[in-house]
Structures are given as structure tokens and as C-alpha cells.
Design a protein around this motif. Structure first.
Motif, PDB file in Angstrom:
ATOM      1  N   VAL A 108       2.185   1.656   2.670  1.00  0.00           N
ATOM      2  CA  VAL A 108       1.597   1.378   1.358  1.00  0.00           C
ATOM      3  C   VAL A 108       0.119   1.748   1.345  1.00  0.00           C
ATOM      4  N   ARG A 109      -0.602   1.459   2.456  1.00  0.00           N
ATOM      5  CA  ARG A 109      -2.037   1.779   2.505  1.00  0.00           C
ATOM      6  C   ARG A 109      -2.267   3.286   2.522  1.00  0.00           C
ATOM      7  N   PRO A 141      -0.340  -1.139  -6.380  1.00  0.00           N
ATOM      8  CA  PRO A 141      -0.560  -2.354  -5.585  1.00  0.00           C
ATOM      9  C   PRO A 141      -1.971  -2.408  -5.030  1.00  0.00           C
ATOM     10  N   CYS A 142      -2.487  -3.621  -4.909  1.00  0.00           N
ATOM     11  CA  CYS A 142      -3.793  -3.816  -4.277  1.00  0.00           C
ATOM     12  C   CYS A 142      -3.588  -3.872  -2.769  1.00  0.00           C
ATOM     13  N   THR A 143      -4.290  -3.026  -2.036  1.00  0.00           N
ATOM     14  CA  THR A 143      -4.105  -2.946  -0.589  1.00  0.00           C
ATOM     15  C   THR A 143      -5.278  -3.537   0.181  1.00  0.00           C
ATOM     16  N   CYS A 144      -6.049  -4.414  -0.467  1.00  0.00           N
ATOM     17  CA  CYS A 144      -7.129  -5.074   0.262  1.00  0.00           C
ATOM     18  C   CYS A 144      -6.524  -6.006   1.304  1.00  0.00           C
ATOM     19  N   PRO A 145      -7.284  -6.389   2.338  1.00  0.00           N
ATOM     20  CA  PRO A 145      -6.725  -7.222   3.412  1.00  0.00           C
ATOM     21  C   PRO A 145      -6.226  -8.584   2.949  1.00  0.00           C
ATOM     22  N   VAL A 146      -6.662  -9.048   1.768  1.00  0.00           N
ATOM     23  CA  VAL A 146      -6.192 -10.343   1.269  1.00  0.00           C
ATOM     24  C   VAL A 146      -4.820 -10.199   0.628  1.00  0.00           C
TER      25      VAL A 146
END
Length: 241
Positions: A157-158, A140-145
């Protein structure tokens, strides 16, 4: 008349039967309305949004079956992309003809009247996809968006999939500094050391005699963050440079 399914929290069920579904969501053009999905032959595809909506809607979710006129103007498309403007009947036919309708949704740009609400059904809470279709097995992408702060379980998750690589340790930065050849590489490693453990200034003493004044200036800046006798002696030596 096309049959649509709107997924919402169970606590709203009685109110929806009495007063219909309010136009509280915003569509692609900014108008208010109701998101729904066409009833498809596949149960999972019909209710595909349940698992994703559970990330944002607390409590148990239910399915609200509604029926609107064939010629009702709606939009249909995959989330995040500009939708097509069709009638409700054409939108339902379009979804039924897709090889993979995951991620698609219908937007009715008005409220749903009480007479158009047919019934409310219980739903299995784990049906559908989460994050994005085909997310299972992908990092998964854990960027703020993509993973907004405050999302339930986001901290876990982060921790498991950090967006930024872990910072280099002081031993790694010292190894980089010793291997650096160009002035830019030396200055980069020096400034990176400013955020690490406040000790071991004697390891940097050899740079006080570096021929390039930019390196000596960077060393002076970095030594402000160091403590101990060695750091004080080096700062005094560079102050007279």
C-alpha cells in the motif's frame, strides 16, 4: 435480552463455548471487557467489523452469538469517539435507530459467561468495510498512525500510495538552484543537493564568488559530500575565503 455478535478467530471457538469470552479488550475508560455489535436487520451491518478485523487477526474469523440481560450496563458509540453509557437494551435500540451505524460498536465491561454464549457461526470473510467506512474509492492514508508498521500488505500500500512525495532529483534541484533569487532559496537548494549523486561539483563553481557569505558557507558545507577534482579545488578555494 439483546442479541449481540462478537467476532473472533475460529481457533478460539471451542474454548469460548466451554469458558465464555474473556475480558481482554480495553474500553474508552480503560476498563476491560468484550467488544460486540448488536444484531441488526441488515446482515452486512451486523457483521461489518469482519473485514477490518482480518487486518489484525490471522486466520478465519467466526461470529459468536451472545445474549446478555436488558439492564446490563454497556457503552455504545463510533470507534475513536467517546461512547454513550446505556443499558444493553437501550444501546441496541440506539443502533437500530441510526441511519448509518457503520463504525459503531458496543463494549460490555466484563467477560461473557459460558451460559450467555448461544452459538458460533461461520462467516463470509469479505463482509464489511476496511480501514474506515466509505474507504472504497478513496486514497488510503499511509502515515504511521493510520497504517501501522507490520500491518499485512502495508508495504504494498505504501509503494502504491506514498505518504511523502518523492524526493526531487538532482536535475530538478539544479534547476531550482539556477532559478533561485533569494539567499534562503539558494541555501535550501544547496543543502538538498548534499543527499544526491556525488558528482558534478563544477556546476556549483559560480557560487564560490557569491557576494553573500552565507551562500559561500553553505557551499563549503555541501562540497564535503562531493567527490572528484572539481570538488577538492572548490573546497581549497573556499577554505582560503
Amino acid at each position: 435480552m439483546p442479541n449481540l455478535v462478537h467476532v473472533t478467530a475460529h481457533r478460539h471457538a471451542a474454548r469460548l463455548l466451554r469458558g465464555g469470552i474473556g475480558a481482554r479488550s480495553r474500553g474508552w475508560d480503560g476498563d476491560r471487557g468484550v467488544y460486540a455489535m448488536a444484531v441488526l436487520p441488515d446482515f452486512t451491518l451486523t457483521h461489518q467489523w469482519v473485514r477490518e478485523l482480518r487486518r489484525w487477526k490471522p486466520g478465519v474469523l467466526v461470529a459468536v452469538d451472545v445474549r446478555i440481560p436488558d439492564d446490563e450496563p454497556v457503552t455504545v458509540g463510533r470507534y475513536g469517539r467517546e461512547p454513550q453509557r446505556l443499558t444493553a437494551a437501550a444501546a441496541t435500540a440506539h443502533l437500530r435507530g441510526l441511519a448509518d451505524p457503520r463504525g459503531y460498536e458496543i463494549f460490555v465491561p466484563r467477560s461473557i459467561r459460558p451460559a450467555e454464549v448461544r452459538r458460533i457461526r461461520a462467516l463470509p470473510q469479505g463482509v464489511g468495510w476496511r480501514h474506515v467506512p466509505d474507504a472504497h474509492g478513496r486514497r488510503p492514508c499511509t502515515c504511521p498512525v493510520c497504517l501501522q508498521p507490520g500491518t499485512p500488505g502495508s508495504a504494498r500500500v505504501r509503494r502504491r500510495f506514498p505518504y511523502d512525495p518523492p524526493p526531487e532529483t538532482k536535475p530538478q534541484l539544479m534547476a531550482t538552484l539556477r532559478a533561485a533569487v533569494t539567499v534562503d532559496d539558494i541555501v535550501y537548494a544547496l543543502y538538498a543537493l548534499a543527499g544526491r549523486r556525488r558528482g558534478g561539483a563544477e556546476e556549483l563553481a559560480y557560487l564560490a564568488d557569491h557576494p553573500d557569505p552565507e551562500v559561500r558557507g553553505a557551499l563549503a558545507d555541501v562540497l564535503v559530500h562531493y567527490r572528484g577534482t572539481a570538488a577538492r579545488d572548490l573546497r581549497a578555494r573556499l577554505a582560503a575565503d
